[in-house]
Write an enzyme that holds these catalytic residues in place. Sequence first.
Site, mmCIF file in Angstrom:
data_model
loop_
_atom_site.group_PDB
_atom_site.id
_atom_site.type_symbol
_atom_site.label_atom_id
_atom_site.label_comp_id
_atom_site.label_asym_id
_atom_site.label_seq_id
_atom_site.Cartn_x
_atom_site.Cartn_y
_atom_site.Cartn_z
ATOM 1 N N GLY A 163 0.816 -1.199 0.000
ATOM 2 C CA GLY A 163 0.000 0.000 0.000
ATOM 3 C C GLY A 163 0.852 1.251 0.000
ATOM 4 O O GLY A 163 1.945 1.267 0.547
ATOM 5 N N GLY A 212 0.217 5.202 0.956
ATOM 6 C CA GLY A 212 -0.768 6.135 1.485
ATOM 7 C C GLY A 212 -0.188 7.529 1.545
ATOM 8 O O GLY A 212 0.919 7.784 1.060
ATOM 9 N N GLY A 213 -0.978 8.420 2.123
ATOM 10 C CA GLY A 213 -0.532 9.790 2.252
ATOM 11 C C GLY A 213 0.742 9.911 3.068
ATOM 12 O O GLY A 213 1.521 10.829 2.883
ATOM 13 N N PHE A 214 0.974 8.953 3.949
ATOM 14 C CA PHE A 214 2.100 9.090 4.868
ATOM 15 C C PHE A 214 3.310 8.256 4.488
ATOM 16 O O PHE A 214 4.352 8.368 5.098
ATOM 17 C CB PHE A 214 1.672 8.703 6.283
ATOM 18 C CG PHE A 214 0.487 9.479 6.733
ATOM 19 C CD1 PHE A 214 0.522 10.864 6.716
ATOM 20 C CD2 PHE A 214 -0.661 8.842 7.151
ATOM 21 C CE1 PHE A 214 -0.571 11.594 7.117
ATOM 22 C CE2 PHE A 214 -1.757 9.577 7.552
ATOM 23 C CZ PHE A 214 -1.722 10.952 7.545
ATOM 24 N N GLY A 215 3.144 7.405 3.535
ATOM 25 C CA GLY A 215 4.290 6.583 3.164
ATOM 26 C C GLY A 215 3.856 5.263 2.588
ATOM 27 O O GLY A 215 2.686 5.048 2.282
ATOM 28 N N ASP A 255 -7.781 10.466 13.213
ATOM 29 C CA ASP A 255 -7.851 10.193 11.771
ATOM 30 C C ASP A 255 -8.654 8.935 11.485
ATOM 31 O O ASP A 255 -8.178 8.010 10.826
ATOM 32 C CB ASP A 255 -6.440 10.093 11.191
ATOM 33 C CG ASP A 255 -6.441 10.343 9.690
ATOM 34 O OD1 ASP A 255 -7.462 10.836 9.161
ATOM 35 O OD2 ASP A 255 -5.428 10.039 9.046
#
Length: 655
Positions: free
Chosen positions: A355, A357-360, A474
């Site tokens: 995956g 995602g926005g964070f890594g 979140d």
Amino acid sequence: MMPSMFLGTFFYLFLFLSFATSSESKFVFNGFSGAKLGLDGDALVASNGLLSLTSRTSLVKGHAFHQTPLNFKSPVGRPLSFSTTFACAISGQYNYDISAHGMAFLISPTTNFSTALSAQFLGLFNSENSGNSTNRILAVELDTLQNPEFQDIDDNHVGIDVNGLRSVASRTAGYYHDSNGGFRNLTLHSGQPMQVWVDFDGEAMQLNVTMAPLQIPKPSRPLLSRTLNLSSVMLDSMYVGFSSATGSSSPTSHYILGWSFTMNGEADPLDYAKLPQLPLLTVPHSGISKSLAILLPFVICSFLLLVVATLVFLIRRAKYAELLEDWEREYATHRFPYRDLFRATRGFDVKQLIGVGGFGSVYRGVLPPSKREVAVKRVSHDSGSQGMKEFVAEIVSIGRLRHPNIAQLLGYCRRRGELLLIYDFMPNSSLDKYLYDHSGPSLDWARRFGIIKGVASALVYLHEEWEKVVIHRDIKASNVLLDGEWNAKLGDFGLARSCQHGIDPRSTRIIGTIGYLAPELSRTGRSSTMTDVFAFGAFLLEVACGRRPLVLEAQGEKLVLVDWVLENWKEGTVLATMDPRLAEECSSAVEIEMVLTLGLLCSHPVPEARPSMRQVTQFLDGDEALPELSAAYMSYSYPSLIQNKAIYGDYGMSL
Ligand SMILES: *[C@@H]1O[C@H](CO)[C@@H](O)[C@H](O)[C@H]1NC(C)=O
Ligand SMILES: *[C@@H]1O[C@H](CO)[C@@H](O)[C@H](O)[C@H]1NC(C)=O
Ligand SMILES: *[C@@H]1O[C@H](CO)[C@@H](O)[C@H](O)[C@H]1NC(C)=O
Ligand SMILES: *[C@@H]1O[C@H](CO)[C@@H](O)[C@H](O)[C@H]1NC(C)=O
Ligand SMILES: *[C@@H]1O[C@H](CO)[C@@H](O)[C@H](O)[C@H]1NC(C)=O
């Protein structure tokens, strides 16, 4: 006077006679420095007294004889008894595997062996004269090659030769041990010094050959014992000495360290302490180049290995370098070595990526010792930031959370510019995969409802049941992971902040994802359990409708899910908003409607109007009836919602 004078004269005469005979028939050389020897061929006496017959040159022979001949024949023509012993050593060139060809002790009427051949002829005979009785040669051979021509028994034998190389008797080299009588093999070309005894009894006409490693007393049982009529060999003038020869393939050194000989009596023992040392590795003949030839490859290899090892060490150190600061020591048990993570994910191979995602990026991996399947999340971070310390502390405290619906954080690791978080691996990935893409896999209502209940239960635990109040910040479908049994696992705690690394958590910067942000967040910037409830409301709608909380419509219009559901709810068509893929589940319609309504309730613009997570679970469990959405909600002018849209409308889907 007379008798004493007579006695004295007799005594001196006796002394003279015995001296005369002994000087002729008895000698001991403990080393050959100053010894009177007749040498030929390659034979030489080294400065330390070591007699080297042949030394590592191919196809050469060497002889060494006691300079004066001895009488081996009694006045009546019988062969005389003699006894001799010598210490010798044979060593091959590079290893001890092959040696050629051998050496011999010999008694010969001549010292002229110019016609003798090297190699298998041992410098004793040639192909013409071997076996001819006119040779009158007695030899004891130490043969290190098997020569079928002479019917050699093996390639490591001792033989008695009379006039030729076809031995009259031979045995594999070795000795009978005195204590138990057992036979022990000796390897002639081992390079180890050994001692040989040759004894001949003229009366019994018996020749014994005995051998043993040097310094071991003479074994009482000889290796070879043979009755020999030497009448046709022995003369009244015979030379005693040694012969050796090398072959073409494996140059070999043959050494004599010491030698004792006695006619008509037993040979004096050697003084081992006085024997010369054998050369360690090599002998003077082009010794330097040969030892270099052996050593240089080793030296070069070792050096190269050292260089490679150093490089590997440095590269690995850089490859696996981690950041570890003093304050982190207290979290040591939660830290994972980067090397383990690197190996677990096969070097963060793209194939392991599950995956982004926005964070890594999230990688799947198997931790080496435990074989535990993990998900490793790589989050970029500013290593120098102030917030990191707090953040790690928080992560570690979150690591202590224990709830069936919370994704277990196993630990973390820090590198320059990178933070790695290790979770249990979730085979069914995250919930969002099953919601938005209506052509992809879907989930039936029972599973969705179970997931909703699980997330609600996790939030009750975070808000009320754990030692501290934990605000997730979140909550959204993509942060809800699904294990093998489709149980929900809430994950990604505090990551919203980790992304904004270094930002003071009390700052007014809004954290979270558009569409899940409570309106009061835009005013106060403060998260609370109620902002979590708001996000949970959006999450409920998301699950029931199968849509993102903020959807971009075809004409660039933005659809806020809450607004849309609310409008439908007002018109009494709330079920029209549900995920069309659930349309067939008529029996669940009541539950779906309840969830949609609860979603609106939780997403109430006024925080105080929202239920607590505990109440939410009671509604979900059916323990309490859902309250009617209040008239206040109905008449609310939604300024905050509008503002919400205005503020975030131009951003992407997620901060
Ligand atoms: C050794 O013998 C060979 C032939 O038998 C002879 O030619 C030679 O001269 C001899 N050498 C000595 C030193 O007697
Ligand atoms: C043995 O050697 C002698 C002298 O060297 C020679 O005359 C004789 O023919 C040889 N005998 C054999 C059988 O070769
Ligand atoms: C000694 O040597 C003989 C012949 O090479 C061999 O058969 C035997 O196994 C050896 N014995 C030992 C104890 O090495
Ligand atoms: C030879 O060895 C036998 C034992 O095997 C011994 O009886 C005999 O005395 C020995 N002879 C000599 C000359 O050493
Ligand atoms: C030994 O050999 C010689 C001749 O070569 C012979 O005269 C003598 O009888 C032999 N001795 C014995 C004991 O056989």
